[in-house]
Design an enzyme around this catalytic site. Structure first.
Site, PDB file in Angstrom:
ATOM      1  N   HIS A  12       0.839  -1.208   0.000  1.00 38.27           N
ATOM      2  CA  HIS A  12       0.000   0.000   0.000  1.00 38.27           C
ATOM      3  C   HIS A  12       0.865   1.245   0.000  1.00 38.27           C
ATOM      4  O   HIS A  12       2.057   1.188   0.301  1.00 38.27           O
ATOM      5  CB  HIS A  12      -0.860   0.013   1.268  1.00 38.27           C
ATOM      6  CG  HIS A  12      -0.022   0.148   2.504  1.00 38.27           C
ATOM      7  ND1 HIS A  12       0.501  -0.953   3.149  1.00 38.27           N
ATOM      8  CD2 HIS A  12       0.445   1.214   3.161  1.00 38.27           C
ATOM      9  CE1 HIS A  12       1.237  -0.540   4.173  1.00 38.27           C
ATOM     10  NE2 HIS A  12       1.226   0.768   4.198  1.00 38.27           N
TER      11      HIS A  12
ATOM     12  N   THR B 106       0.688   4.649   2.060  1.00 37.79           N
ATOM     13  CA  THR B 106       0.008   5.336   3.162  1.00 37.79           C
ATOM     14  C   THR B 106      -0.232   6.798   2.798  1.00 37.79           C
ATOM     15  O   THR B 106       0.679   7.468   2.316  1.00 37.79           O
ATOM     16  CB  THR B 106       0.881   5.300   4.436  1.00 37.79           C
ATOM     17  OG1 THR B 106       1.227   3.952   4.739  1.00 37.79           O
ATOM     18  CG2 THR B 106       0.169   5.930   5.628  1.00 37.79           C
TER      19      THR B 106
ATOM     20  N   HIS C 231       5.227   6.600  -0.992  1.00 38.22           N
ATOM     21  CA  HIS C 231       6.031   5.406  -1.271  1.00 38.22           C
ATOM     22  C   HIS C 231       5.211   4.144  -1.017  1.00 38.22           C
ATOM     23  O   HIS C 231       4.151   4.208  -0.384  1.00 38.22           O
ATOM     24  CB  HIS C 231       7.234   5.380  -0.335  1.00 38.22           C
ATOM     25  CG  HIS C 231       6.812   5.153   1.083  1.00 38.22           C
ATOM     26  ND1 HIS C 231       6.316   6.171   1.871  1.00 38.22           N
ATOM     27  CD2 HIS C 231       6.731   4.018   1.827  1.00 38.22           C
ATOM     28  CE1 HIS C 231       5.974   5.672   3.050  1.00 38.22           C
ATOM     29  NE2 HIS C 231       6.197   4.364   3.054  1.00 38.22           N
TER      30      HIS C 231
ATOM     31  N   THR D 272       6.228   0.579   0.793  1.00 32.85           N
ATOM     32  CA  THR D 272       7.254  -0.230   1.454  1.00 32.85           C
ATOM     33  C   THR D 272       7.223  -1.632   0.857  1.00 32.85           C
ATOM     34  O   THR D 272       6.168  -2.272   0.820  1.00 32.85           O
ATOM     35  CB  THR D 272       6.997  -0.315   2.973  1.00 32.85           C
ATOM     36  OG1 THR D 272       7.069   1.004   3.520  1.00 32.85           O
ATOM     37  CG2 THR D 272       8.026  -1.201   3.669  1.00 32.85           C
TER      38      THR D 272
END
Ligand code: ACK
Length: 224
Positions: free
Chosen positions: A72, A74, A152, A154
């Site tokens: 995902h 965020t 971003h 992760t």
């Protein structure tokens, strides 16, 4: 009975569709494999960096031991409402309207540091409407970085590193780029990770993708 307040999630963000998530995990492995095999990478390994006690046994996939259950991007970390500004964020018209809607995310780069591996997300104007205005200042209060620079996905973290570190690492790259340091061009990758590889000291590697990766996602909240 009426609910007085909406429940707030652990975080809001864009959640990758299953097929695109699988594809991105594969791409991430490909990136780590090609990075680990790069002569320039091996040459610049500091003692123990990336678990490199033994250069011949270097395994980046093992080094980045943890990977999020759901890939995902965020937008707002709320910690179920404990974070100041969570309620205000959730109440925004733009956020309410976007909830459960589909979005295409554009990934422009992949990066690896001794702490994290991640993808840089280039938010569109539409997506920036859902981006908190203080996200970058939170990490780098003294700098003025472009809105959305912290966006971003992760992909993995080293054993003792928290996911929140990935966005912090990305801002470090952006800060260096903003100050005119473009990184040392140290080669190219091919195939699904075609692009130029740059090195920024202290074990910070970035792959600028020659073709942006597009992944489908749903904007939602994570309550787990
Ligand atoms: O990889 P991420 O963006 O980093 O996704 C996870 C998600 O929230 C659930 O943990 C991110 N996260 C954790 N703590 C924070 C924080 N203080 N500020 C911003 N994002 C956070 C983490």
């Amino acid at each position: 009975p009426t609910l007085e307040k909406d429940l707030l999630p652990l975080y809001f963000g864009w959640f990758l569709a299953k097929r695109d998530e699988d594809y991105l995990r594969k791409t991430s492995h490909e990136f780590l494999e090609q990075l680990g095999n790069l002569k320039a990478f091996k040459k610049r390994l500091q003692p123990c960096m990336f678990g490199s006690e033994d250069k011949h046994k270097l395994d980046l996939m093992k080094y980045f031991a943890k990977s999020p259950n759901i890939l995902h991007c965020t937008s707002k970390f709320c910690d179920y409402g404990k974070i100041v500004g969570s309620e205000e964020y959730a109440q925004q018209e733009a956020v309410k309207k976007a909830y459960s809607k589909g979005y295409t995310l554009h990934l422009s780069a992949l990066f690896a540091t001794p702490r994290t591996v991640g993808a840089q997300v280039e938010l569109t104007a539409d997506q920036l409407l859902l981006w908190p205005s203080d996200a970058e200042k939170e990490v780098m209060p003294k700098d003025t970085l472009p809105r959305g620079s912290r966006a971003h996905i992760t992909l993995g973290t080293a054993a003792d590193v928290q996911d929140v570190q990935t966005g912090i690492d990305l801002l470090e790259f952006v800060k260096l780029q903003q100050s005119g340091k473009e990184g040392e061009n140290l080669g190219e990758m091919s195939g699904s990770v075609a692009g130029k590889v740059s090195y920024y000291d202290n074990g910070m590697w970035m792959l600028n993708l020659s073709q942006k990766i597009e992944v489908r996602s749903i904007f939602s909240g994570y309550y787990g």
